[in-house]
Design a protein around this motif. Structure first.
Motif, mmCIF file in Angstrom:
data_model
loop_
_atom_site.group_PDB
_atom_site.id
_atom_site.type_symbol
_atom_site.label_atom_id
_atom_site.label_comp_id
_atom_site.label_asym_id
_atom_site.label_seq_id
_atom_site.Cartn_x
_atom_site.Cartn_y
_atom_site.Cartn_z
ATOM 1 N N UNK A 118 2.198 47.472 77.829
ATOM 2 C CA UNK A 118 1.906 48.880 78.103
ATOM 3 C C UNK A 118 2.374 49.218 79.513
ATOM 4 N N UNK A 119 3.169 50.278 79.592
ATOM 5 C CA UNK A 119 3.685 50.721 80.879
ATOM 6 C C UNK A 119 3.284 52.185 81.042
ATOM 7 N N UNK A 120 2.398 52.450 82.011
ATOM 8 C CA UNK A 120 1.851 53.788 82.182
ATOM 9 C C UNK A 120 2.881 54.740 82.800
ATOM 10 N N UNK A 121 2.952 55.943 82.245
ATOM 11 C CA UNK A 121 3.842 56.983 82.755
ATOM 12 C C UNK A 121 3.202 57.587 84.002
ATOM 13 N N UNK A 122 3.932 57.529 85.112
ATOM 14 C CA UNK A 122 3.398 58.048 86.371
ATOM 15 C C UNK A 122 4.018 59.377 86.777
ATOM 16 N N UNK A 123 5.198 59.693 86.210
ATOM 17 C CA UNK A 123 5.855 60.950 86.558
ATOM 18 C C UNK A 123 6.776 61.382 85.426
ATOM 19 N N UNK A 124 6.821 62.688 85.195
ATOM 20 C CA UNK A 124 7.685 63.286 84.170
ATOM 21 C C UNK A 124 8.493 64.382 84.852
ATOM 22 N N UNK A 125 9.816 64.300 84.745
ATOM 23 C CA UNK A 125 10.687 65.326 85.319
ATOM 24 C C UNK A 125 11.646 65.829 84.247
ATOM 25 N N UNK A 126 11.674 67.135 84.000
ATOM 26 C CA UNK A 126 12.671 67.662 83.071
ATOM 27 C C UNK A 126 14.062 67.521 83.686
ATOM 28 N N UNK A 127 15.043 67.206 82.861
ATOM 29 C CA UNK A 127 16.421 67.033 83.314
ATOM 30 C C UNK A 127 17.253 68.180 82.750
ATOM 31 N N UNK A 128 18.055 68.801 83.598
ATOM 32 C CA UNK A 128 18.991 69.842 83.136
ATOM 33 C C UNK A 128 20.191 69.124 82.519
ATOM 34 N N UNK A 129 19.962 68.600 81.324
ATOM 35 C CA UNK A 129 20.948 67.740 80.674
ATOM 36 C C UNK A 129 22.198 68.523 80.266
ATOM 37 N N UNK B 249 13.144 62.611 82.541
ATOM 38 C CA UNK B 249 13.173 61.364 83.296
ATOM 39 C C UNK B 249 11.729 60.926 83.515
ATOM 40 N N UNK B 250 11.390 59.759 82.998
ATOM 41 C CA UNK B 250 10.031 59.235 83.127
ATOM 42 C C UNK B 250 10.024 58.093 84.129
ATOM 43 N N UNK B 251 9.079 58.142 85.053
ATOM 44 C CA UNK B 251 8.812 57.009 85.942
ATOM 45 C C UNK B 251 7.602 56.296 85.369
ATOM 46 N N UNK B 252 7.662 54.992 85.349
ATOM 47 C CA UNK B 252 6.545 54.236 84.792
ATOM 48 C C UNK B 252 6.055 53.218 85.802
ATOM 49 N N UNK B 253 4.742 52.963 85.730
ATOM 50 C CA UNK B 253 4.153 51.951 86.604
ATOM 51 C C UNK B 253 4.797 50.634 86.234
ATOM 52 N N UNK B 254 5.231 49.959 87.186
ATOM 53 C CA UNK B 254 5.990 48.784 86.822
ATOM 54 C C UNK B 254 5.844 47.683 87.833
ATOM 55 N N UNK B 255 6.704 46.771 87.644
ATOM 56 C CA UNK B 255 7.843 46.889 86.753
ATOM 57 C C UNK B 255 7.463 46.619 85.300
ATOM 58 N N UNK B 256 8.153 47.284 84.430
ATOM 59 C CA UNK B 256 7.994 47.095 82.989
ATOM 60 C C UNK B 256 9.129 46.141 82.595
ATOM 61 N N UNK B 257 8.887 44.858 82.744
ATOM 62 C CA UNK B 257 9.932 43.843 82.742
ATOM 63 C C UNK B 257 10.848 43.833 81.530
ATOM 64 N N UNK B 258 10.330 44.094 80.343
ATOM 65 C CA UNK B 258 11.157 44.000 79.144
ATOM 66 C C UNK B 258 11.958 45.269 78.860
ATOM 67 N N UNK B 259 11.688 46.354 79.561
ATOM 68 C CA UNK B 259 12.309 47.644 79.246
ATOM 69 C C UNK B 259 13.835 47.598 79.153
#
Length: 136
Positions: A110-121, A72-82
């Motif tokens: 460009x949307x900067x990644x601010x957080x990365x969380x592994x998911x127990x998918x 799960x990635x959080x990105x600096x936003x809003x990244x309007x077109x995502x």
């Protein structure tokens, strides 16, 4: 057509629409992923490619680097077109994906990644099979 006939047709139409399953909102899906997300990590060390991705609004997305390897990635936003694009690119500074790297969306947004969380998918899928109302 008289008013009573229009009212009956409208009532039938609305009743028929009520039976159509509603698409789960991005916010609800994001909350589901958050339930299975671990603590934030600074990077994904085995990042060479990603297999798939899913936008979850304008400031989150999930990427898969393998069949059960989701982040799960959080990105600096809003990244309007995502929420609306068919493709993204991930710009990393090396063989790892780090906070501060970027997701490229649309015409070079460009949307900067601010957080990365592994998911127990794997567990998320198991729980969804056990409770069908949890599936996406």
């Amino acid at each position: 057509m008289n008013k009573s006939a229009v009212a009956v047709l409208l009532s039938l139409f609305l009743t028929a629409c009520a039976g159509i399953p509603q698409r789960t909102s991005d916010k609800e899906v994001l909350e589901r992923y958050r339930q299975y997300a671990g603590e934030p990590v600074s990077s994904i060390t085995s990042f060479g490619r990603y297999d798939s991705w899913r936008p979850l609004g304008r400031d989150h997305l999930v990427i898969w680097t393998g069949i059960n390897d989701a982040y799960l990635l959080s990105i600096a936003g809003p990244c309007n077109d995502l929420p609306f694009v068919n493709r993204i690119a991930i710009k990393s500074r090396g063989p790892t994906l780090d906070r501060g790297d970027s997701v490229i969306v649309g015409r070079n947004q460009r949307c900067m990644i601010t957080e990365i969380r592994p998911v127990d998918y794997r567990r998320m899928k198991q729980d969804a099979r056990a409770k069908p109302e949890m599936s996406e």
